[in-house]
Design a protein around this motif. Structure first.
Motif, short mmCIF file in Angstrom:
data_model
loop_
_atom_site.label_atom_id
_atom_site.label_comp_id
_atom_site.label_asym_id
_atom_site.label_seq_id
_atom_site.Cartn_x
_atom_site.Cartn_y
_atom_site.Cartn_z
N LYS A 180 56.60 -14.28 114.75
CA LYS A 180 56.45 -12.90 115.22
C LYS A 180 57.50 -12.00 114.56
CE LYS A 180 54.48 -14.08 119.73
NZ LYS A 180 54.71 -14.14 121.20
N MET A 181 58.71 -12.51 114.40
CA MET A 181 59.75 -11.71 113.76
C MET A 181 59.43 -11.50 112.28
SD MET A 181 63.27 -13.00 115.61
CE MET A 181 64.21 -11.63 114.95
N TYR A 182 58.89 -12.52 111.64
CA TYR A 182 58.47 -12.37 110.24
C TYR A 182 57.37 -11.32 110.13
CZ TYR A 182 61.06 -15.85 107.60
OH TYR A 182 62.05 -16.51 106.94
N GLN A 183 56.43 -11.34 111.03
CA GLN A 183 55.35 -10.35 111.02
C GLN A 183 55.90 -8.95 111.28
OE1 GLN A 183 52.58 -11.78 113.92
NE2 GLN A 183 51.92 -13.51 112.67
N HIS A 184 56.89 -8.88 112.16
CA HIS A 184 57.51 -7.59 112.47
C HIS A 184 58.14 -6.98 111.22
CE1 HIS A 184 59.78 -4.51 114.59
NE2 HIS A 184 60.88 -4.94 114.00
N PHE A 185 58.76 -7.83 110.40
CA PHE A 185 59.41 -7.34 109.19
C PHE A 185 58.45 -7.25 108.00
CE2 PHE A 185 63.33 -9.12 111.30
CZ PHE A 185 63.91 -7.88 111.55
N GLY A 186 57.20 -7.69 108.20
CA GLY A 186 56.20 -7.56 107.14
C GLY A 186 56.19 -8.69 106.13
N ASP A 214 65.08 -15.82 110.79
CA ASP A 214 65.17 -17.27 110.62
C ASP A 214 65.89 -17.97 111.77
OD1 ASP A 214 63.74 -17.73 108.36
OD2 ASP A 214 65.42 -17.65 106.98
N ALA A 215 66.67 -17.22 112.55
CA ALA A 215 67.45 -17.84 113.63
C ALA A 215 66.57 -18.64 114.60
CB ALA A 215 68.27 -16.78 114.36
N PRO A 216 65.42 -18.11 115.05
CA PRO A 216 64.56 -18.94 115.92
C PRO A 216 64.09 -20.22 115.25
CG PRO A 216 63.91 -16.64 116.04
CD PRO A 216 64.89 -16.74 114.91
N TYR A 217 63.80 -20.14 113.93
CA TYR A 217 63.39 -21.33 113.20
C TYR A 217 64.51 -22.37 113.19
CZ TYR A 217 59.18 -19.13 111.29
OH TYR A 217 57.95 -18.53 111.14
N ARG A 218 65.74 -21.89 113.09
CA ARG A 218 66.89 -22.78 113.10
C ARG A 218 66.96 -23.57 114.41
NH1 ARG A 218 70.43 -26.25 110.87
NH2 ARG A 218 72.50 -26.14 111.78
N PHE A 219 66.83 -22.86 115.52
CA PHE A 219 66.87 -23.54 116.82
C PHE A 219 65.66 -24.44 117.01
CE2 PHE A 219 69.78 -19.98 117.81
CZ PHE A 219 70.82 -20.70 118.35
#
Length: 415
Positions: A180-186, A214-219
């Motif tokens: 979702k964060m990646y989509q938010h940033f395009g 990437d922080a959520p991916y890290r966790f």
């Protein structure tokens, strides 16, 4: 006259710990440059060499992967045990001090994770450290048993994930949050992928956005590979080592340690080759297939022992005066490990991302290993020069000042 073993001095023990910490920082640097370089075996770059890189990558898997963060985790637990032993305060005051220290450790590690590089381990160590402090009153046997069970727990967790997918919910949720964060940033298609943004964008803000996304991916990754119980297990064993003064006790029997080290190398190096060269199958692992369970079982049995073998080998080597002379410069890196760790992230960003030289996907395993040697050599020189004039590394000073709620003296007193 028979030789009577003499107790090791506190200075010898601290020097050994600083050496281990410095060596661990070097191993972590090699492992992390693989991620900074955005390496992909399918992409040929300026400094990639297919056949040699394949061999070097396998060797890194055998000798480096997971071993040095394990040593770092052991040292972390060991260090907390020594702080408790040295404290002149009552237990409650000591625990409060340690918790305050961990809170500020998490603050600094969080700033590193969310604004510089998402692969940070300091935040995780601070978080797990609270569990360690909570368990401080348990008996030595309980700590050791719990530590071993934590190291073996990934096998049970993996089995549960295979049979009940909901067990992996934390990881799945965090992966979806990252998307979702990646989509938010395009950054949702091939032309605006993470690799493209990091390697081509010249702005610091783009790097910060990537790091935040990437922080959520890290966790998610930490949950997926059961890193948290592994780190806690290693910390508990380190705590046990520090509380029982195990290092000083076993170093009175150097012949036994030497035999154990040789036996450990003979047994666990081939087993780690088997783990990395034969059993490793990332696709099967992340899809929770039976091959992933076999890998998890082997990983739980062969990685930690090889890390202990490294520790024993360095302990024996450090007993030799001529080797001490060679290795003593590394102690300065160990004394300023936090600062050097973050400094490595900054160098990695400058070297590979668009805000610097933009060498993403240009380095293979051989090239980034050579780069790690050069960077670490520079850090040895810089750390020794810094400690000629200052008492702590810059981040260690900030951390210490926050913990003591008072600005600590940084410059060394002139004699």
């Amino acid at each position: 006259m028979s030789h009577i073993p003499t107790p090791l001095s506190s200075r010898e023990r601290i020097d050994y710990m600083d050496l281990l910490r410095g060596i661990a920082i070097f191993g972590i640097l090699i492992a992390n440059l693989r991620w900074f370089s955005l390496y992909s075996p399918q992409v040929s770059g300026m400094f990639t060499y297919e056949e040699i890189d394949h061999v070097v990558y396998l060797l890194q898997g055998i000798f480096i992967e997971s071993k040095f963060y394990t040593i770092f985790s052991i040292l972390f637990g060991w260090g907390i045990a020594l702080q408790i032993k040295r404290s002149k305060k009552d237990d409650a005051s000591t625990a409060a001090f340690l918790r305050r220290r961990l809170w500020f450790m998490m603050l600094l590690g969080g700033m590193h994770m969310f604004f510089i590089w998402e692969g940070d381990i300091v935040f995780l160590y601070g978080l797990v450290g609270f569990v360690l402090v909570a368990l401080r009153k348990y008996s030595n046997s309980t700590l050791l048993t719990t530590g071993i069970l934590m190291l073996l727990s990934p096998v049970l967790l993996y089995f549960l994930k295979m049979n009940w997918p909901w067990v992996n919910y934390p990881s799945d949720y965090l992966y979806s949050l990252g998307e979702k964060m990646y989509q938010h940033f395009g950054w949702i298609d091939q032309d605006t992928s993470r690799t493209v943004v990091l390697s081509e964008s010249p702005t610091i803000m783009s790097n910060i956005k990537i790091t935040l996304a990437d922080a959520p991916y890290r966790f998610a990754y930490l949950f997926a590979v059961s890193r948290i119980p592994k780190v806690l297990g290693a910390m508990l064993i380190g705590f046990y080592m520090g509380r029982t003064n195990l290092y000083s006790k076993i170093m009175k029997h150097k012949k036994v340690v030497f035999k154990a080290t040789i036996a450990g190398l003979i047994v666990f190096v081939p087993l780690n080759y088997w783990l990395e060269g034969v059993l490793k199958n990332e696709q099967a692992y992340y899809q929770h297939q039976i091959e992933g369970l076999y890998y998890t079982i082997a990983d739980s049995l062969v990685v930690f022992p090889l890390a202990l073998v490294y520790m024993m080998a360095l302990a024996l080597l450090f007993e030799k005066k001529w080797i001490q002379i060679i290795l003593n410069p590394v102690l300065a890196v160990g004394k300023t490990a936090f600062s050097n760790y973050v400094f490595q992230s900054i160098i990695g960003i400058i070297l590979f991302y668009g805000v610097g030289f933009g060498l993403a996907q240009q380095f293979g395993p051989l090239a980034w290993t050579i780069a790690a040697v050069i960077i670490f050599g520079f850090q040895i020189i810089l750390s020794n020069l810094w400690l000629k004039y200052f008492r702590f590394g810059p981040l260690e000073w900030i951390w210490r000042s926050l913990t003591y709620r008072k600005i600590q003296p940084l410059k060394l007193a002139k004699h």
